[in-house]
Design an enzyme around this catalytic site. Structure first.
Site, PDB file in Angstrom:
ATOM      1  N   LEU A  17     -25.843  -2.428   0.892  1.00 29.85           N
ATOM      2  CA  LEU A  17     -24.391  -3.487   0.541  1.00 29.85           C
ATOM      3  C   LEU A  17     -23.807  -3.642   1.796  1.00 29.85           C
ATOM      4  CD1 LEU A  17     -23.775  -5.069  -1.304  1.00 29.85           C
ATOM      5  CD2 LEU A  17     -22.181  -3.216  -2.517  1.00 29.85           C
ATOM      6  N   GLU A 498     -10.491  10.455  21.191  1.00 28.33           N
ATOM      7  CA  GLU A 498     -11.373  10.916  19.695  1.00 28.33           C
ATOM      8  C   GLU A 498     -12.516   9.693  20.173  1.00 28.33           C
ATOM      9  OE1 GLU A 498      -9.502  11.289  16.034  1.00 28.33           O
ATOM     10  OE2 GLU A 498      -7.175  12.056  17.124  1.00 28.33           O
ATOM     11  N   GLU A 619      -2.565  13.168  -1.813  1.00 28.53           N
ATOM     12  CA  GLU A 619      -3.364  12.826  -2.945  1.00 28.53           C
ATOM     13  C   GLU A 619      -4.210  13.169  -3.777  1.00 28.53           C
ATOM     14  OE1 GLU A 619      -6.688  10.929  -0.190  1.00 28.53           O
ATOM     15  OE2 GLU A 619      -7.825  12.210  -1.047  1.00 28.53           O
ATOM     16  N   HIS A 655       0.677  13.521  11.000  1.00 32.43           N
ATOM     17  CA  HIS A 655       0.881  12.257  10.410  1.00 32.43           C
ATOM     18  C   HIS A 655       0.582  12.673   9.239  1.00 32.43           C
ATOM     19  CE1 HIS A 655       0.181   8.491  10.427  1.00 32.43           C
ATOM     20  NE2 HIS A 655      -1.070   9.195  10.111  1.00 32.43           N
ATOM     21  N   GLU A 679       3.216   6.095   7.874  1.00 31.82           N
ATOM     22  CA  GLU A 679       2.766   5.015   7.374  1.00 31.82           C
ATOM     23  C   GLU A 679       4.150   4.368   6.848  1.00 31.82           C
ATOM     24  OE1 GLU A 679      -0.755   4.400   5.769  1.00 31.82           O
ATOM     25  OE2 GLU A 679       0.344   2.880   4.847  1.00 31.82           O
ATOM     26  N   HIS A 708      -3.482  -1.502  10.188  1.00 30.76           N
ATOM     27  CA  HIS A 708      -4.597  -2.220   9.320  1.00 30.76           C
ATOM     28  C   HIS A 708      -4.987  -3.341   9.116  1.00 30.76           C
ATOM     29  CE1 HIS A 708      -3.453   1.878   7.334  1.00 30.76           C
ATOM     30  NE2 HIS A 708      -4.712   1.816   7.369  1.00 30.76           N
TER      31      HIS A 708
HETATM   32 ZN    ZN Z   1      -2.896   7.286   9.164  1.00 33.71          ZN
END
Ligand code: ZN
Ligand code: 39S
Length: 773
Positions: A17, A498, A619, A655, A679, A708
């Site tokens: 998908l 990175e 989270e 961060h 953010e 983003h």
């Molecule tokens: Zn971030």
């Protein structure tokens, strides 16, 4: 007794998908091909469950992007700004859908995407419904009904899975003041009724309403809305059978509410909250059946058949077989798909593999559990039971798991180990002497674009088409180019980019002991993006340095400071599959000690600025507020253990993204990082208020542009945002940086944006000095 699933993964066992969606978005394939891929996956999933012998097979668990967005389109809650996308003749329903998910930049239109946020405490992200005060709803998309008909044509009478009305509203966000989203329940109800009528007309008998909020803290109003809505639905549909599905926590104080809802089956999560079974059995009325969520939908361990049989027996004794259902704890969306596809014995040893089960294997576990519990034991399920017992017993005593020196070290870790030598006020001066950074120093969050090329080098290296030396050379060139470019545009604190990392968690998992990893264990993170969480099976330690090579190399190229980049212990824990034989807090402490070793080695290699990312710390908060404090204590301590082995002069950064900071600002301060980058730009610096109100003492880099989106911000916009920040945070505390890492961006937009960002910092520094004079 009946078996069922709350949902099955929809990305396809080889991420079909993802590939089909990305091809369609880039204009390389037709709508027809994309629809075909969806149909193939759905039919494959239904057949698989049918062949395994599942009694109630779900439909509408498929989605091209996100199940919450599907519901938004179904009930026609389409924000006004997409009107132009709808009115354009050639756009299909799916084009509108993807525009809502990803934004729409075509035909002179520039429309932003809907917001995305975390699905409860998982690493899955959903698209947040947007509500207006006078929000109207109407049946807009027939996806639920079409899915049901499609399955019926394939010979299966499915159980449509629908996000419950109350949960749907609670997942959304009020876009204007002066109303409560729950007030919209009355307006929304007729659309739900219309959908149910259609489903009933087409022959549906069971309907699953996902109501995870029933397992969370609810206010009085929400409780009343629950009673009202389910009462109304019952009145209209005396013959449909409704399942209310709860998961991710126990019903606890909502048990009497849930037990009194006029539904037919209540599903509970016995993996997250096994202790609720007794009370639930004692409370539910005779009209209610119980669905036992006993196979872990959030982890990859084999089910312990012995324990599950005990649960089933207890329920059978209390309710009788007519009233018992068995199922995984939640949708299998959060599990990788098929363990049989794992063939690499070096990264996943046969012994460990025997302890594991992915979605497909879990389906068979459910079926075997039913057979064993009904005493109707054919040879395959007896054999599976024997194998299960052997694997469970072996895992308990395996030497692979236990490492006494790791256990000992974690046991003697003290408060002292979680404390820097001096308080921040002292460290700040020492650091300034060594680092000599200007006012408003500029930096980035760590990653630079992971281009197709970079990924293809890694793929070729893994396939043996590039030697280790060739791969290393390519990465070095890319790193050097990135260092030179940052020097050229005048960034103050550089990063190496990175390029050697596949993912910020998987990369560390691959190098730590106690971790296994998979070749194909993909889990959907958002839309077409997937992650491959590593598996923590045993005591964790760091056998060798993990990032020193790249940090040292990058620092050797330049006289400017290069930041060492690490992922923090809480985030590694949160984004891995975690062992379930000891508390998460203990596993987290072991990871923290491993990261501490790395931090200390980076310092020894001459790096003076080290960032330890903790984007997942928020989270990881338990879903019930009563449990927050305990989590925050061990999570903050783990971060501090990882960060506190260094000298005062070494500057520790952290961060965080996707975070509401207000309610945990105290704990963020307790992490005591010298600098935190967050953010912020999408909220126009509003998030900073939490830091300002709290008088956050350490340094802060509020993100000045949203990474983003491919959009390039102007210097002026960023100066404006920085002035807003400077109005609430003292200048000496401010850093200038983007919102997040740049790995998903392209180079051309990254270059333009960062050049403008450096100019913005300079302009601010200039006006600040003039003001001072
Ligand atoms: Zn971030
Ligand atoms: N969780 C984790 N673990 N990591 C995160 O960064 C985040 N960030 C947030 C929150 N949760 C997280 C979510 N954001 C991606 C991007 C942002 C995310 C989550 C995921 C993402 O881009 N995922 C990639 C994807 O879905 C996979 C990344 C990866 O592991 O496409 N890439 C591998 C690598 O770089 C290779 C993957 C791959 O597909 O080595 N390789 C191809 C293949 O095997 C071959 C590629 C080629 O030949 O060019 O078929």
């Amino acid at each position: 007794m009946q078996t069922h699933l709350l949902g099955y993964p929809r990305i396809g066992s080889n991420r079909e998908l993802k590939k089909a969606c990305e091809q369609y978005w880039s204009g390389k394939t037709s709508l027809q091909e994309l629809l075909e891929t969806g149909k193939t996956i759905r039919n494959h999933n239904w057949k698989l469950q049918q062949e395994a012998g599942i009694d109630l097979i779900p439909s509408n668990d498929f989605s091209f992007y996100d199940q919450v967005l599907d519901m938004t389109l179904t009930v026609g809650a389409i924000p006004e700004r997409y009107q132009d996308v709808i009115s354009k003749e050639s756009n299909t329903e799916l084009d509108l859908y993807f525009a809502m998910a990803r934004g729409y930049q075509q035909n002179d239109l520039d429309i932003t995407a809907m917001e995305m946020t975390k699905w409860f405490d998982t690493n899955y992200h959903y698209i947040v419904p947007e509500f207006q005060k006078d929000q109207q709803f109407k049946l807009f998309s027939n996806k639920i009904i079409n899915g049901f008909i499609e399955a019926k044509e394939a010979g299966i009478n499915t159980k449509p899975v629908i996000i419950g009305l109350v949960t749907y509203l609670l997942l959304g966000k009020e876009k204007e003041n002066g109303f409560d989203k729950l007030d919209l329940a009355q307006n929304l109800l007729p659309v739900y009724i219309e959908i149910l009528k259609e489903l009933e007309n087409h022959g549906a008998s069971y309907i699953q309403f996902d109501e995870p909020f029933l397992a969370l803290d609810l206010n009085q109003k929400a409780k009343e809305v629950y009673q009202f809505i389910y009462g109304e639905i019952r009145k209209q549909f005396p013959n449909l059978k409704f399942i209310a599905a709860t998961y991710f926590d126990g019903l606890k104080d909502n048990l009497s509410l849930a037990a009194a809802l006029p539904v037919d089956v209540l599903h509970i999560d016995l993996v997250r909250c096994p202790e609720q079974l007794d009370e639930v059995l004692n409370t539910i009325p005779e009209t209610l059946s119980l669905s036992l969520g006993i196979v872990d939908g959030r982890n990859i361990w084999k089910n312990d058949f012995g324990q599950s049989q005990a649960f089933i027996k207890q329920a059978l004794n209390a309710l009788g077989s007519e009233r018992v259902f068995i199922a995984p704890s939640c949708s299998l969306l959060h599990s990788p798909i098929d363990l049989d596809l794992e063939k690499n014995e070096k990264t996943l040893s046969p012994e460990i593999k025997k302890w594991m089960a992915f979605a497909k294997q879990k389906v068979y576990e459910i079926v075997s559990l039913k057979k064993l519990a009904s005493g109707n034991t054919d040879y395959p399920s007896l054999q599976q039971a024997a194998e299960n017992k052997k694997a469970i017993d072996n895992r308990k005593v395996s030497e692979l798991i236990h490492n006494q020196s790791v256990k000992d070290r974690a046991a003697v870790t003290t408060e002292e180990d979680a404390k820097r030598n001096s308080p921040f006020s002292v460290r700040k001066e020492t650091q300034q002497e060594v680092l000599q950074l200007p006012l408003f120093p500029t930096t980035t969050i760590g990653s630079f674009p992971q281009t197709k090329e970079v990924r293809s080098w890694r793929a070729k290296f893994k396939k043996g088409e590039l030697t280790a030396e060739q791969y290393d050379d390519l990465l070095k060139k890319e790193t050097e180019r990135t260092i030179r470019w940052q020097e050229e545009i005048g960034i103050d604190v550089l990063v190496h980019g990175e390029f050697e990392r596949n993912d910020m968690v998987e990369y560390f998992g691959e190098q730590l002991s106690g971790f296994a990893f998979t070749q194909n264990g993909w889990v959907q993170s958002y839309g077409s993006r997937c992650v491959k969480p590593p598996v923590i099976y045993g005591d964790v330690h760091r056998p060798h340095p993990m990032t020193v090579y790249w940090s040292e190399y990058a620092q050797s190229l330049t006289k400017k400071w290069v930041k060492g980049m690490l992922t923090g212990p809480v985030t590694i824990l949160q984004w891995s599959f975690v062992r379930d034989d000891q508390p998460r807090s203990l596993t987290c402490r072991q990871i923290a000690l491993a990261i501490r070793d790395e931090v200390n080695d980076i310092e020894k290699a001459g790096i003076r600025i080290i960032q330890i990312d903790e984007p997942a710390i928020r989270e990881g908060l338990p879903l019930r507020k009563a449990e927050w404090q305990d989590y925050l204590e061990w999570a903050v301590e783990a971060f501090r253990i990882s960060a506190s082995g260094v000298e005062d002069a070494t500057q520790i950064h952290t961060h965080m993204c996707y975070s509401e900071f207000n309610d945990i600002i105290q704990n963020i301060a307790a992490m005591d990082a010298d600098v935190i980058t967050i953010e912020c730009s999408r909220s126009q610096m509003e998030l900073l208020n939490a830091f300002a109100d709290f008088k956050y003492p350490n340094e802060i880099g509020p993100g000045v542009y949203d990474i983003h989106s491919p959009r390039v911000p102007s210097k002026e916009e960023m100066v404006e945002l920085l002035k807003k920040a400077q109005a609430v945070i003292p200048a000496q505390q401010l850093w200038v940086n983007p919102d997040c890492g740049l790995k998903t961006r392209h180079w051309d937009e990254t270059e333009k944006a960062l050049i403008a960002m450096v100019e913005a910092s300079r302009e601010l520094a200039k006006s600040y000095t003039i003001e001072k004079v």
